[in-house]
Design a protein around this motif. Structure first.
Motif, PDB file in Angstrom:
ATOM      1  N   GLY A  19      61.252 113.149  43.588  1.00 54.25           N
ATOM      2  CA  GLY A  19      62.598 113.011  44.142  1.00 54.25           C
ATOM      3  C   GLY A  19      62.552 112.909  45.660  1.00 54.25           C
ATOM      4  O   GLY A  19      63.263 112.090  46.257  1.00 54.25           O
ATOM      5  N   LEU A  20      61.684 113.704  46.290  1.00 58.73           N
ATOM      6  CA  LEU A  20      61.581 113.652  47.761  1.00 58.73           C
ATOM      7  C   LEU A  20      61.017 112.302  48.206  1.00 58.73           C
ATOM      8  O   LEU A  20      61.475 111.725  49.196  1.00 58.73           O
ATOM      9  N   PHE A  21      60.045 111.763  47.459  1.00 63.79           N
ATOM     10  CA  PHE A  21      59.536 110.422  47.795  1.00 63.79           C
ATOM     11  C   PHE A  21      60.660 109.398  47.638  1.00 63.79           C
ATOM     12  O   PHE A  21      60.836 108.517  48.472  1.00 63.79           O
ATOM     13  N   ALA A  22      61.439 109.539  46.549  1.00 66.19           N
ATOM     14  CA  ALA A  22      62.517 108.570  46.291  1.00 66.19           C
ATOM     15  C   ALA A  22      63.584 108.625  47.384  1.00 66.19           C
ATOM     16  O   ALA A  22      64.246 107.625  47.666  1.00 66.19           O
ATOM     17  N   LEU A  23      63.732 109.785  48.020  1.00 64.22           N
ATOM     18  CA  LEU A  23      64.719 109.912  49.105  1.00 64.22           C
ATOM     19  C   LEU A  23      64.191 109.350  50.427  1.00 64.22           C
ATOM     20  O   LEU A  23      64.879 109.380  51.435  1.00 64.22           O
ATOM     21  N   GLY A  24      62.928 108.889  50.413  1.00 64.45           N
ATOM     22  CA  GLY A  24      62.362 108.301  51.630  1.00 64.45           C
ATOM     23  C   GLY A  24      61.378 109.223  52.319  1.00 64.45           C
ATOM     24  O   GLY A  24      60.972 108.959  53.460  1.00 64.45           O
ATOM     25  N   GLY A  25      61.005 110.315  51.673  1.00 68.33           N
ATOM     26  CA  GLY A  25      60.056 111.253  52.279  1.00 68.33           C
ATOM     27  C   GLY A  25      58.694 110.607  52.493  1.00 68.33           C
ATOM     28  O   GLY A  25      58.250 109.791  51.690  1.00 68.33           O
ATOM     29  N   SER A  26      58.053 110.962  53.623  1.00 65.05           N
ATOM     30  CA  SER A  26      56.719 110.415  53.863  1.00 65.05           C
ATOM     31  C   SER A  26      55.716 111.541  53.659  1.00 65.05           C
ATOM     32  O   SER A  26      55.600 112.391  54.494  1.00 65.05           O
TER      33      SER A  26
END
Ligand SMILES: C[S@@+](CC[C@H](N)C(=O)[O-])C[C@H]1O[C@@H](n2cnc3c(N)ncnc32)[C@H](O)[C@@H]1O
Length: 280
Positions: A19-26
């Motif tokens: 979910g954090l990756f999907a939100l744009g997390g690097s």
């Protein structure tokens, strides 16, 4: 913005990371029960955090506890990157970063991954489990499918282990550039067919050529419906590597695999993550 989410139960850690990756997390750093990521500065931070909480809640069914603070992009990423180093995985494979050169000694196979926005740095137990099984599964000239290639790490390992054609498919368009760079950095760009798409029953039928090895380090919810189609797409004697499965989900996965006629050749657990090797 640095965003931190508390993991309410281990079972939700993988979904929250995705979910954090999907939100744009690097890159997502795991420390105890906290997951931390860096998000490029949103226009409306409070609004972003509210909608992030809603998206994570709908992914996991739990109300996540989120905190955020400002920090320069370079600071957080630099600190995270500084903590990384070469890691041996399995017997021959070694994963390192572009700034941590490692000589390739004896029969070692060094894979260089720039830990950027795509999943698959070698820091996650699911990636390590899949890499370790590739060492035993891949034979010279094998046709290999990497389902959800992320950074390209499994596709690179497969080529280095002697695979013939490798088809690497990733559904997230944002992962493509990092993946292509990693393929190029490891000298395998011309031997991997990289595709932005979703591997599903139709994709496997359209391919139609069959695979000697299928490596799929995705979520169990994605794997269970795909398993019967993997079984059909396997060449005689083919092998399947499944990752991204929590230990408490393993029994359901074994039942689903057995129903397709695939035999459990081996299984391993690291932390809460279960990885397995199936054979046709
Ligand atoms: C856990 S990451 C694995 C990355 C890398 N292969 C590794 O082992 O570290 C899973 C990736 O699969 C992608 N994905 C999930 N389901 C997929 C599907 N059906 N087809 C293609 N990509 C998929 C996600 O976007 C994500 O980048």
């Amino acid at each position: 913005m640095v965003l931190t989410v508390r993991v309410p139960s281990e079972a939700l850690a993988h979904d929250l990371t995705e979910g954090l990756f999907a939100l744009g997390g690097s890159a997502v750093e795991e420390q105890a029960d906290l997951l931390t990521t860096y998000i490029a500065e949103p226009h409306d931070p409070e609004g972003f955090v509210r909608s992030a909480a809603d998206r994570l809640a709908s992914l996991t069914g739990a109300k996540p506890e989120l905190r955020w603070r400002w920090q320069a992009d370079e600071d957080w990423l630099a600190r995270w990157k500084e903590g990384l180093g070469p890691r041996r995985v399995g017997r021959r494979l070694m994963v390192t970063q572009p700034w941590n050169a490692v000589p390739e000694e004896n029969d070692d196979l060094v894979i260089v991954i720039d830990p950027a926005t795509a999943f698959g740095t070698g820091e996650h137990a699911t990636t390590r489990g899949a890499l370790a099984y590739l060492e035993t599964a891949v034979r010279d000239g094998d046709r290999v499918l990497d389902v959800g290639t992320g950074s390209g790490i499994l596709a690179i390992a497969a080529i280095r282990l002697g695979a013939g054609p490798v088809i690497a498919v990733e559904s997230d368009p944002d992962a493509m550039a990092n993946c292509r760079e990693n393929l190029e950095r490891n000298g395998v760009l011309d031997r991997v067919t990289l595709e932005c798409g979703v591997v599903d029953a139709n994709w496997l039928v359209a391919d139609g050529q069959g695979f000697d090895v299928i490596a799929a380090n995705v979520l169990s919810g994605v794997l269970i419906p795909l398993l019967p189609h993997f079984a059909v797409a396997l060449r005689p004697g083919g092998r399947v590597i499944l990752g991204g499965v929590l230990e408490h989900e393993a029994d359901a996965m074994k039942v689903a695999a057995a129903a397709t006629g695939l035999a459990l050749a081996d299984e391993r657990v690291e932390g809460e993550w279960w990885t397995c090797l199936l054979s046709a």
